[in-house]
Structures are given as C-alpha cells and as structure tokens.
Design a protein around this motif. Structure first.
Motif, PDB file in Angstrom:
ATOM      1  N   ASP A  12       9.028   1.141   6.875  1.00  0.00           N
ATOM      2  CA  ASP A  12       7.846   1.617   6.163  1.00  0.00           C
ATOM      3  C   ASP A  12       7.743   3.136   6.192  1.00  0.00           C
ATOM      4  OD1 ASP A  12       7.156  -0.931   5.496  1.00  0.00           O
ATOM      5  OD2 ASP A  12       5.529  -1.131   6.958  1.00  0.00           O
ATOM      6  N   LEU A  13       8.004   3.732   7.346  1.00  0.00           N
ATOM      7  CA  LEU A  13       7.931   5.188   7.443  1.00  0.00           C
ATOM      8  C   LEU A  13       9.023   5.839   6.602  1.00  0.00           C
ATOM      9  CD1 LEU A  13       7.146   5.502  11.250  1.00  0.00           C
ATOM     10  CD2 LEU A  13       5.560   5.845   9.345  1.00  0.00           C
ATOM     11  N   ALA A  14      10.198   5.219   6.563  1.00  0.00           N
ATOM     12  CA  ALA A  14      11.275   5.747   5.717  1.00  0.00           C
ATOM     13  C   ALA A  14      10.898   5.645   4.245  1.00  0.00           C
ATOM     14  CB  ALA A  14      12.570   4.989   5.999  1.00  0.00           C
ATOM     15  N   ALA A  15      10.178   4.591   3.885  1.00  0.00           N
ATOM     16  CA  ALA A  15       9.758   4.414   2.492  1.00  0.00           C
ATOM     17  C   ALA A  15       8.755   5.480   2.070  1.00  0.00           C
ATOM     18  CB  ALA A  15       9.164   3.019   2.302  1.00  0.00           C
ATOM     19  N   ILE A  16       7.966   5.948   3.017  1.00  0.00           N
ATOM     20  CA  ILE A  16       7.027   7.024   2.695  1.00  0.00           C
ATOM     21  C   ILE A  16       7.789   8.306   2.377  1.00  0.00           C
ATOM     22  CG2 ILE A  16       5.159   8.469   3.606  1.00  0.00           C
ATOM     23  CD1 ILE A  16       4.215   6.055   5.211  1.00  0.00           C
ATOM     24  N   ALA A  56       7.410  12.753   8.784  1.00  0.00           N
ATOM     25  CA  ALA A  56       8.772  12.938   9.304  1.00  0.00           C
ATOM     26  C   ALA A  56       8.829  12.928  10.835  1.00  0.00           C
ATOM     27  CB  ALA A  56       9.380  14.215   8.745  1.00  0.00           C
ATOM     28  N   PRO A  57       7.909  13.655  11.530  1.00  0.00           N
ATOM     29  CA  PRO A  57       7.977  13.609  13.001  1.00  0.00           C
ATOM     30  C   PRO A  57       7.740  12.205  13.562  1.00  0.00           C
ATOM     31  CG  PRO A  57       6.646  15.468  12.245  1.00  0.00           C
ATOM     32  CD  PRO A  57       6.903  14.584  11.052  1.00  0.00           C
ATOM     33  N   LEU A  58       6.841  11.436  12.915  1.00  0.00           N
ATOM     34  CA  LEU A  58       6.583  10.084  13.360  1.00  0.00           C
ATOM     35  C   LEU A  58       7.799   9.203  13.135  1.00  0.00           C
ATOM     36  CD1 LEU A  58       4.622   7.962  14.478  1.00  0.00           C
ATOM     37  CD2 LEU A  58       3.781   7.621  12.136  1.00  0.00           C
ATOM     38  N   LEU A  59       8.438   9.354  11.988  1.00  0.00           N
ATOM     39  CA  LEU A  59       9.639   8.580  11.692  1.00  0.00           C
ATOM     40  C   LEU A  59      10.742   8.885  12.706  1.00  0.00           C
ATOM     41  CD1 LEU A  59      11.386   6.714   9.990  1.00  0.00           C
ATOM     42  CD2 LEU A  59      11.828   8.651   8.455  1.00  0.00           C
ATOM     43  N   HIS A  93       1.054   2.426  11.277  1.00  0.00           N
ATOM     44  CA  HIS A  93       0.480   2.481   9.928  1.00  0.00           C
ATOM     45  C   HIS A  93      -0.765   3.365   9.894  1.00  0.00           C
ATOM     46  CE1 HIS A  93       2.595  -1.512   8.716  1.00  0.00           C
ATOM     47  NE2 HIS A  93       3.320  -0.457   8.381  1.00  0.00           N
ATOM     48  N   GLY A  94      -1.605   3.259  10.921  1.00  0.00           N
ATOM     49  CA  GLY A  94      -2.815   4.084  10.958  1.00  0.00           C
ATOM     50  C   GLY A  94      -2.493   5.564  11.089  1.00  0.00           C
ATOM     51  N   VAL A  95      -1.553   5.899  11.968  1.00  0.00           N
ATOM     52  CA  VAL A  95      -1.170   7.300  12.141  1.00  0.00           C
ATOM     53  C   VAL A  95      -0.530   7.840  10.858  1.00  0.00           C
ATOM     54  CG1 VAL A  95       0.371   8.871  13.378  1.00  0.00           C
ATOM     55  CG2 VAL A  95      -0.932   7.149  14.645  1.00  0.00           C
ATOM     56  N   ALA A  96       0.321   7.032  10.228  1.00  0.00           N
ATOM     57  CA  ALA A  96       0.942   7.464   8.975  1.00  0.00           C
ATOM     58  C   ALA A  96      -0.111   7.745   7.911  1.00  0.00           C
ATOM     59  CB  ALA A  96       1.919   6.400   8.486  1.00  0.00           C
ATOM     60  N   ALA A  97      -1.115   6.874   7.819  1.00  0.00           N
ATOM     61  CA  ALA A  97      -2.184   7.087   6.843  1.00  0.00           C
ATOM     62  C   ALA A  97      -2.941   8.378   7.132  1.00  0.00           C
ATOM     63  CB  ALA A  97      -3.141   5.891   6.856  1.00  0.00           C
ATOM     64  N   ASP A  98      -3.221   8.639   8.411  1.00  0.00           N
ATOM     65  CA  ASP A  98      -3.921   9.870   8.772  1.00  0.00           C
ATOM     66  C   ASP A  98      -3.080  11.099   8.413  1.00  0.00           C
ATOM     67  OD1 ASP A  98      -6.032   8.430   9.736  1.00  0.00           O
ATOM     68  OD2 ASP A  98      -5.456   8.594  11.844  1.00  0.00           O
ATOM     69  N   LEU A  99      -1.794  11.032   8.697  1.00  0.00           N
ATOM     70  CA  LEU A  99      -0.912  12.154   8.379  1.00  0.00           C
ATOM     71  C   LEU A  99      -0.831  12.403   6.873  1.00  0.00           C
ATOM     72  CD1 LEU A  99       1.984  11.370  10.876  1.00  0.00           C
ATOM     73  CD2 LEU A  99       0.429  13.324  11.014  1.00  0.00           C
ATOM     74  N   ALA A 135       0.836  -1.203   0.000  1.00  0.00           N
ATOM     75  CA  ALA A 135       0.000   0.000   0.000  1.00  0.00           C
ATOM     76  C   ALA A 135       0.872   1.254   0.000  1.00  0.00           C
ATOM     77  CB  ALA A 135      -0.927  -0.010   1.210  1.00  0.00           C
ATOM     78  N   ILE A 136       1.957   1.226   0.765  1.00  0.00           N
ATOM     79  CA  ILE A 136       2.875   2.369   0.808  1.00  0.00           C
ATOM     80  C   ILE A 136       3.511   2.583  -0.555  1.00  0.00           C
ATOM     81  CG2 ILE A 136       5.083   3.154   1.762  1.00  0.00           C
ATOM     82  CD1 ILE A 136       4.194   1.789   4.413  1.00  0.00           C
ATOM     83  N   ALA A 137       3.949   1.502  -1.187  1.00  0.00           N
ATOM     84  CA  ALA A 137       4.582   1.617  -2.502  1.00  0.00           C
ATOM     85  C   ALA A 137       3.615   2.207  -3.524  1.00  0.00           C
ATOM     86  CB  ALA A 137       5.067   0.242  -2.958  1.00  0.00           C
ATOM     87  N   ALA A 138       2.326   1.898  -3.365  1.00  0.00           N
ATOM     88  CA  ALA A 138       1.319   2.405  -4.299  1.00  0.00           C
ATOM     89  C   ALA A 138       0.801   3.782  -3.902  1.00  0.00           C
ATOM     90  CB  ALA A 138       0.148   1.417  -4.369  1.00  0.00           C
ATOM     91  N   GLY A 139       1.210   4.277  -2.735  1.00  0.00           N
ATOM     92  CA  GLY A 139       0.692   5.556  -2.254  1.00  0.00           C
ATOM     93  C   GLY A 139      -0.786   5.490  -1.940  1.00  0.00           C
ATOM     94  N   ASP A 140      -1.258   4.319  -1.541  1.00  0.00           N
ATOM     95  CA  ASP A 140      -2.677   4.119  -1.245  1.00  0.00           C
ATOM     96  C   ASP A 140      -2.863   4.190   0.264  1.00  0.00           C
ATOM     97  OD1 ASP A 140      -5.279   3.278  -0.900  1.00  0.00           O
ATOM     98  OD2 ASP A 140      -5.175   1.693  -2.415  1.00  0.00           O
ATOM     99  N   TRP A 141      -3.195   5.387   0.747  1.00  0.00           N
ATOM    100  CA  TRP A 141      -3.235   5.603   2.194  1.00  0.00           C
ATOM    101  C   TRP A 141      -4.484   5.007   2.834  1.00  0.00           C
ATOM    102  CZ3 TRP A 141       1.461   6.054   2.249  1.00  0.00           C
ATOM    103  CH2 TRP A 141       2.164   6.880   1.383  1.00  0.00           C
ATOM    104  N   GLU A 142      -5.574   4.888   2.091  1.00  0.00           N
ATOM    105  CA  GLU A 142      -6.758   4.221   2.641  1.00  0.00           C
ATOM    106  C   GLU A 142      -6.460   2.737   2.854  1.00  0.00           C
ATOM    107  OE1 GLU A 142      -9.457   5.596   3.849  1.00  0.00           O
ATOM    108  OE2 GLU A 142      -8.505   7.506   3.363  1.00  0.00           O
TER     109      GLU A 142
END
Length: 298
Positions: free
Chosen positions: A278-282, A288-291, A238-244, A209-216
């Motif tokens: 995963d966060l680095a891949a985003i 960034a703050p979460l990472l 993963h949930g917080v990253a998607a929200d961000l 999902a991260i590779a596809a940029g599919d945050w939902e």
C-alpha cells in the motif's frame, strides 16, 4: 479533552447542590439580588480551574432556570474552551434547551461573549442524538447496518457527525465506538460495513482509498482496522500515511519508528506485506520515510 484531573467530583456536586439550596432560600427571603454574590464568592474561593469550572457551570444552570437566561448563557459561553469533557457536554445541553424556549435571548447572550452566532450543534435535536446513540450501541454490525440504511443515513452526515460528538462529550467511555462509526460515516455505508466485515476486507477498502487518492477514507480505514479488528500495525500504517499525505506536521522520529517496529513484530505476515504494497502504491513523497521504515522491518 481531560477529565482525569478533576480533584473531587462528588465534592463539587455536593457544593453545587448546597449553593443551589442556599440560593433558593435567599430568593424565598426576598434576597434575589444577593444570589450572584453567593455563587461568585464560592467560586472565587475554589483552589483550581477545574473546580471553578464545575461550579460556574452549576451557577449557569441555576441562573438560566431561575429567570436569568441571558446571564446563565453568558456564564456557559465563558466555559466553552474548558478542558473538562462533561462540562462541555452540559454547556451544550443547557444552550440547546434554553434556545428552544428563548431563542433570541440565548442568541444575544452567546454572541455577547463569543462575538459570533450560536454553533451548529445548538440546532441538533434530541431525536437525532438518541437515534445516533442507538446506532452506536447496536448489538451487532448487522443490526447497525440496518439502522444506518433505514434511518441514520437519512439524517445527513453533518447531523450524524455532530451527534457523535455529543455522545463523545456525554459518554467518553464510548469513544472507541464513536470513532468506528465516524469512520463508517466517512466511508459511506457500503464501504464502511464492508470494512467492518473482516480485516482482509478492511485492507481492500483501504487499497481502494489509496487508488482514489482519498486520504480521509484511508484514515477511516485505519481507524476501523485498529479499533474494530485489532490490527494495530496495518491500521497504524494507514493512519500515519493518511496524516503524511494531508500535509500535517507529523514526523517519524525514533520513538515512532520503535513503536512501528514493535507493532510489526506482533502483526501477521499478510499485514506487513499489505503495508509495504500500500505504501509503495502511494509512491514517493511524504510517505517515503514510512515506506523505507516498513520495508526494512524483518
């Protein structure tokens, strides 16, 4: 939506039954015109909003089932933003049931209160709700997948999503299961059931999902990780990253940072490594703050 603040549901049920019996007796005596005052006076005497909503709902049902459909639907429509979950569920049951018999009257009454037509859930069939409920409470993920592939998927995601909402309103105790199944719906059967098969596979679906940029899809993976696999740290990340990434107003304040650190301490090492990867891949940006936080957790 809350239901815990209801003062005394049994008392409200007893009051509704007593009012209904008295209204029937008045009607039998030819006093039909006085029935609204009976209900309205009782409602006005109640001390809190939740109790008034419950008895107003009973009043709406009484009117709708005793020849005053439009009045009953107007009462129900007036409760559409009620904070009590079972009240919202019963409003929908009432509106759907009456709309099948008297669609024009129901549409007219609903529009008179809301200024708009009936919501999509008014067209949801009992069969769709029953099939979705059967899917939600399947005894195993294998059985669940068979049911999804053979029948549920054919309903279409919009109908299934609405049916899941109906189940949540009618049976709040199933909210964790409905959240998992909504995640499967978002991911699609193949990816959804892969994610359910084990935590490592759920993490791989999240990486896709991260590779596809599919945050939902990433948010859905987080829900499965948390609720189906008990991976609170990785699923939460993963949930917080998607929200961000979807532009919400979420901020990682001290309380959240402390909570993330606590969850990380309980997580397995592979989860912490995966979260960093995963966060680095985003990449740089909202996450960034979460990472930085996750990277700094020992």
């Amino acid at each position: 939506m809350a239901d815990s603040a209801v003062p005394d549901r049994d008392a409200m049920r007893s009051l509704a039954a007593a009012l209904g019996d008295r209204a029937n007796a008045m009607a039998a005596e030819g006093l039909v015109a006085d029935v609204p005052a009976l209900w309205e006076d009782a409602i006005a005497r109640l001390p809190d909003e939740v109790s008034r909503a419950r008895i107003t709902l009973a009043y709406a049902w009484y009117q709708a089932l005793h020849g005053e459909v439009e009045h009953g639907i107007r009462l129900a429509a007036g409760l559409r933003e009620c904070p009590v979950t079972p009240v919202l569920g019963q409003i929908r049951v009432l509106v759907r049931g009456r709309a099948r018999d008297e669609p024009e009257a129901v549409e007219r009454a609903w529009r008179a209160v809301t200024g708009s037509g009936l919501p999509d859930w008014a067209d949801l069939t009992d069969e769709a709700i029953e099939l979705t409920a059967e899917w939600v409470v399947a005894e195993s993920w294998t059985q669940s997948k068979e049911l999804f592939d053979s029948r549920v998927e054919q309903m279409g995601s919009r109908a299934v999503d609405m049916a899941l909402e109906e189940i949540e309103l009618g049976a709040p105790r199933l909210s964790s299961l409905t959240a998992i199944h909504r995640a499967v719906l978002v991911l699609g059967g193949a990816a959804g059931y892969r994610a359910l098969s084990d935590p490592q596979e759920a993490a791989r679906v999240a990486a896709e999902a991260i590779a596809a940029g599919d945050w939902e899809a990433l948010r859905a993976c987080g829900a499965i990780e948390r609720r189906a696999h008990g991976r609170a740290f990785l699923g939460g990340a993963h949930g917080v990253a998607a929200d961000l990434m979807t532009g919400g107003d979420l901020e990682i304040g001290p309380a959240m940072a402390e909570r993330i650190a606590d969850l990380a301490a309980e997580a397995e090492p592979w989860e912490r490594r995966r979260a960093v990867e995963d966060l680095a891949a985003i990449g740089d940006g909202p996450v960034a703050p979460l990472l930085a936080l996750v990277t700094g957790i020992p």
